[in-house]
Scaffold this motif. Structure first.
Motif, PDB file in Angstrom:
ATOM      1  N   VAL A 119      14.482  -6.504   9.254  1.00 34.77           N
ATOM      2  CA  VAL A 119      15.151  -6.282   7.972  1.00 34.77           C
ATOM      3  C   VAL A 119      16.637  -6.233   8.246  1.00 34.77           C
ATOM      4  O   VAL A 119      17.106  -5.405   9.013  1.00 34.77           O
ATOM      5  CB  VAL A 119      14.690  -4.964   7.312  1.00 34.77           C
ATOM      6  CG1 VAL A 119      15.403  -4.772   5.982  1.00 34.77           C
ATOM      7  CG2 VAL A 119      13.186  -4.942   7.135  1.00 34.77           C
ATOM      8  N   GLU A 120      17.373  -7.155   7.658  1.00 36.51           N
ATOM      9  CA  GLU A 120      18.821  -7.211   7.883  1.00 36.51           C
ATOM     10  C   GLU A 120      19.557  -6.509   6.762  1.00 36.51           C
ATOM     11  O   GLU A 120      19.169  -6.584   5.605  1.00 36.51           O
ATOM     12  CB  GLU A 120      19.272  -8.661   7.978  1.00 36.51           C
ATOM     13  CG  GLU A 120      18.644  -9.382   9.177  1.00 36.51           C
ATOM     14  CD  GLU A 120      19.146 -10.806   9.347  1.00 36.51           C
ATOM     15  OE1 GLU A 120      20.048 -11.230   8.616  1.00 36.51           O
ATOM     16  OE2 GLU A 120      18.612 -11.490  10.233  1.00 36.51           O
ATOM     17  N   VAL A 132       0.809  -1.225   0.000  1.00 35.93           N
ATOM     18  CA  VAL A 132       0.000   0.000   0.000  1.00 35.93           C
ATOM     19  C   VAL A 132       0.843   1.277   0.000  1.00 35.93           C
ATOM     20  O   VAL A 132       0.296   2.369  -0.125  1.00 35.93           O
ATOM     21  CB  VAL A 132      -0.970   0.033   1.211  1.00 35.93           C
ATOM     22  CG1 VAL A 132      -1.937  -1.127   1.146  1.00 35.93           C
ATOM     23  CG2 VAL A 132      -0.219   0.052   2.527  1.00 35.93           C
ATOM     24  N   LEU A 133       2.143   1.141   0.132  1.00 38.64           N
ATOM     25  CA  LEU A 133       3.002   2.323   0.215  1.00 38.64           C
ATOM     26  C   LEU A 133       3.151   3.014  -1.140  1.00 38.64           C
ATOM     27  O   LEU A 133       3.288   2.353  -2.174  1.00 38.64           O
ATOM     28  CB  LEU A 133       4.390   1.935   0.734  1.00 38.64           C
ATOM     29  CG  LEU A 133       4.441   1.360   2.142  1.00 38.64           C
ATOM     30  CD1 LEU A 133       5.846   0.886   2.463  1.00 38.64           C
ATOM     31  CD2 LEU A 133       3.966   2.382   3.161  1.00 38.64           C
ATOM     32  N   GLU A 134       3.144   4.331  -1.107  1.00 36.06           N
ATOM     33  CA  GLU A 134       3.355   5.103  -2.318  1.00 36.06           C
ATOM     34  C   GLU A 134       4.768   4.855  -2.835  1.00 36.06           C
ATOM     35  O   GLU A 134       5.734   4.830  -2.063  1.00 36.06           O
ATOM     36  CB  GLU A 134       3.170   6.590  -2.031  1.00 36.06           C
ATOM     37  CG  GLU A 134       3.215   7.438  -3.271  1.00 36.06           C
ATOM     38  CD  GLU A 134       2.840   8.882  -3.009  1.00 36.06           C
ATOM     39  OE1 GLU A 134       3.311   9.733  -3.764  1.00 36.06           O
ATOM     40  OE2 GLU A 134       2.089   9.132  -2.046  1.00 36.06           O
ATOM     41  N   GLY A 135       4.889   4.627  -4.125  1.00 36.46           N
ATOM     42  CA  GLY A 135       6.186   4.376  -4.741  1.00 36.46           C
ATOM     43  C   GLY A 135       6.508   2.906  -4.900  1.00 36.46           C
ATOM     44  O   GLY A 135       7.458   2.546  -5.589  1.00 36.46           O
ATOM     45  N   ALA A 173      10.524   0.381   7.332  1.00 39.21           N
ATOM     46  CA  ALA A 173       9.747   0.745   8.520  1.00 39.21           C
ATOM     47  C   ALA A 173       8.447  -0.054   8.585  1.00 39.21           C
ATOM     48  O   ALA A 173       8.039  -0.492   9.670  1.00 39.21           O
ATOM     49  CB  ALA A 173       9.452   2.241   8.514  1.00 39.21           C
ATOM     50  N   ALA A 174       7.802  -0.263   7.450  1.00 39.58           N
ATOM     51  CA  ALA A 174       6.553  -1.024   7.419  1.00 39.58           C
ATOM     52  C   ALA A 174       6.788  -2.479   7.808  1.00 39.58           C
ATOM     53  O   ALA A 174       5.992  -3.077   8.539  1.00 39.58           O
ATOM     54  CB  ALA A 174       5.913  -0.940   6.033  1.00 39.58           C
ATOM     55  N   ILE A 175       7.887  -3.051   7.346  1.00 38.10           N
ATOM     56  CA  ILE A 175       8.220  -4.437   7.691  1.00 38.10           C
ATOM     57  C   ILE A 175       8.534  -4.540   9.185  1.00 38.10           C
ATOM     58  O   ILE A 175       8.064  -5.456   9.863  1.00 38.10           O
ATOM     59  CB  ILE A 175       9.392  -4.948   6.831  1.00 38.10           C
ATOM     60  CG1 ILE A 175       8.957  -5.046   5.359  1.00 38.10           C
ATOM     61  CG2 ILE A 175       9.891  -6.305   7.337  1.00 38.10           C
ATOM     62  CD1 ILE A 175      10.089  -5.312   4.388  1.00 38.10           C
ATOM     63  N   THR A 176       9.304  -3.591   9.685  1.00 42.93           N
ATOM     64  CA  THR A 176       9.637  -3.573  11.107  1.00 42.93           C
ATOM     65  C   THR A 176       8.390  -3.397  11.961  1.00 42.93           C
ATOM     66  O   THR A 176       8.263  -4.021  13.025  1.00 42.93           O
ATOM     67  CB  THR A 176      10.652  -2.446  11.396  1.00 42.93           C
ATOM     68  OG1 THR A 176      11.826  -2.679  10.595  1.00 42.93           O
ATOM     69  CG2 THR A 176      11.055  -2.422  12.845  1.00 42.93           C
ATOM     70  N   PRO A 178      15.220   6.759  -2.041  1.00 40.51           N
ATOM     71  CA  PRO A 178      15.647   6.268  -0.725  1.00 40.51           C
ATOM     72  C   PRO A 178      14.545   6.358   0.326  1.00 40.51           C
ATOM     73  O   PRO A 178      14.435   5.494   1.194  1.00 40.51           O
ATOM     74  CB  PRO A 178      16.823   7.188  -0.372  1.00 40.51           C
ATOM     75  CG  PRO A 178      17.342   7.666  -1.683  1.00 40.51           C
ATOM     76  CD  PRO A 178      16.129   7.774  -2.574  1.00 40.51           C
ATOM     77  N   SER A 179      13.702   7.385   0.232  1.00 41.65           N
ATOM     78  CA  SER A 179      12.616   7.530   1.203  1.00 41.65           C
ATOM     79  C   SER A 179      11.594   6.397   1.078  1.00 41.65           C
ATOM     80  O   SER A 179      11.020   5.965   2.078  1.00 41.65           O
ATOM     81  CB  SER A 179      11.927   8.887   1.036  1.00 41.65           C
ATOM     82  OG  SER A 179      11.394   9.017  -0.270  1.00 41.65           O
ATOM     83  N   THR A 180      11.388   5.901  -0.140  1.00 39.68           N
ATOM     84  CA  THR A 180      10.471   4.777  -0.331  1.00 39.68           C
ATOM     85  C   THR A 180      11.052   3.519   0.309  1.00 39.68           C
ATOM     86  O   THR A 180      10.346   2.788   1.002  1.00 39.68           O
ATOM     87  CB  THR A 180      10.191   4.535  -1.831  1.00 39.68           C
ATOM     88  OG1 THR A 180       9.650   5.721  -2.406  1.00 39.68           O
ATOM     89  CG2 THR A 180       9.219   3.377  -2.032  1.00 39.68           C
ATOM     90  N   LEU A 181      12.338   3.285   0.098  1.00 40.48           N
ATOM     91  CA  LEU A 181      12.988   2.119   0.683  1.00 40.48           C
ATOM     92  C   LEU A 181      12.950   2.210   2.212  1.00 40.48           C
ATOM     93  O   LEU A 181      12.688   1.212   2.891  1.00 40.48           O
ATOM     94  CB  LEU A 181      14.417   1.983   0.177  1.00 40.48           C
ATOM     95  CG  LEU A 181      15.149   0.705   0.583  1.00 40.48           C
ATOM     96  CD1 LEU A 181      14.383  -0.539   0.143  1.00 40.48           C
ATOM     97  CD2 LEU A 181      16.544   0.694   0.000  1.00 40.48           C
ATOM     98  N   ASP A 182      13.172   3.388   2.749  1.00 38.49           N
ATOM     99  CA  ASP A 182      13.082   3.580   4.204  1.00 38.49           C
ATOM    100  C   ASP A 182      11.672   3.272   4.707  1.00 38.49           C
ATOM    101  O   ASP A 182      11.505   2.655   5.761  1.00 38.49           O
ATOM    102  CB  ASP A 182      13.466   5.011   4.588  1.00 38.49           C
ATOM    103  CG  ASP A 182      14.953   5.299   4.409  1.00 38.49           C
ATOM    104  OD1 ASP A 182      15.741   4.334   4.300  1.00 38.49           O
ATOM    105  OD2 ASP A 182      15.314   6.490   4.372  1.00 38.49           O
TER     106      ASP A 182
END
Length: 69
Positions: free
Chosen positions: A67-68, A26-29, A58-61, A50-54
């Motif tokens: 996330v390793e 559901v995240l944008e990007g 964060a969503a996985i955490t 990079p903000s999308t990857l962050d």
């Protein structure tokens, strides 16, 4: 468009992968996400920002997985 594979631990069953896919999808990007609990990985297609990857990490955490890397 960027493709990445994240090492994610703590997923133990198909419900875990569904939680990750729902939270990230559901995240944008984010254009595509596929989680595999047996391989401890999440394949991701996203806009390359990079903000999308962050936000993905964060969503996985937030779903209580790690996330390793």
């Amino acid at each position: 468009m960027t493709v990445a594979t994240l090492k994610v631990t703590g997923m133990h069953c198909p419900k875990c992968t569904a939680r990750v896919e729902k939270a990230v999808g559901v995240l944008e990007g984010v254009m595509g996400v596929s989680a595999d609990f047996e391989a401890d990985k999440v394949d991701l297609t996203y806009d390359g920002q990079p903000s999308t990857l962050d936000a993905v990490k964060a969503a996985i955490t937030a779903e209580e997985f790690v996330v390793e890397g």
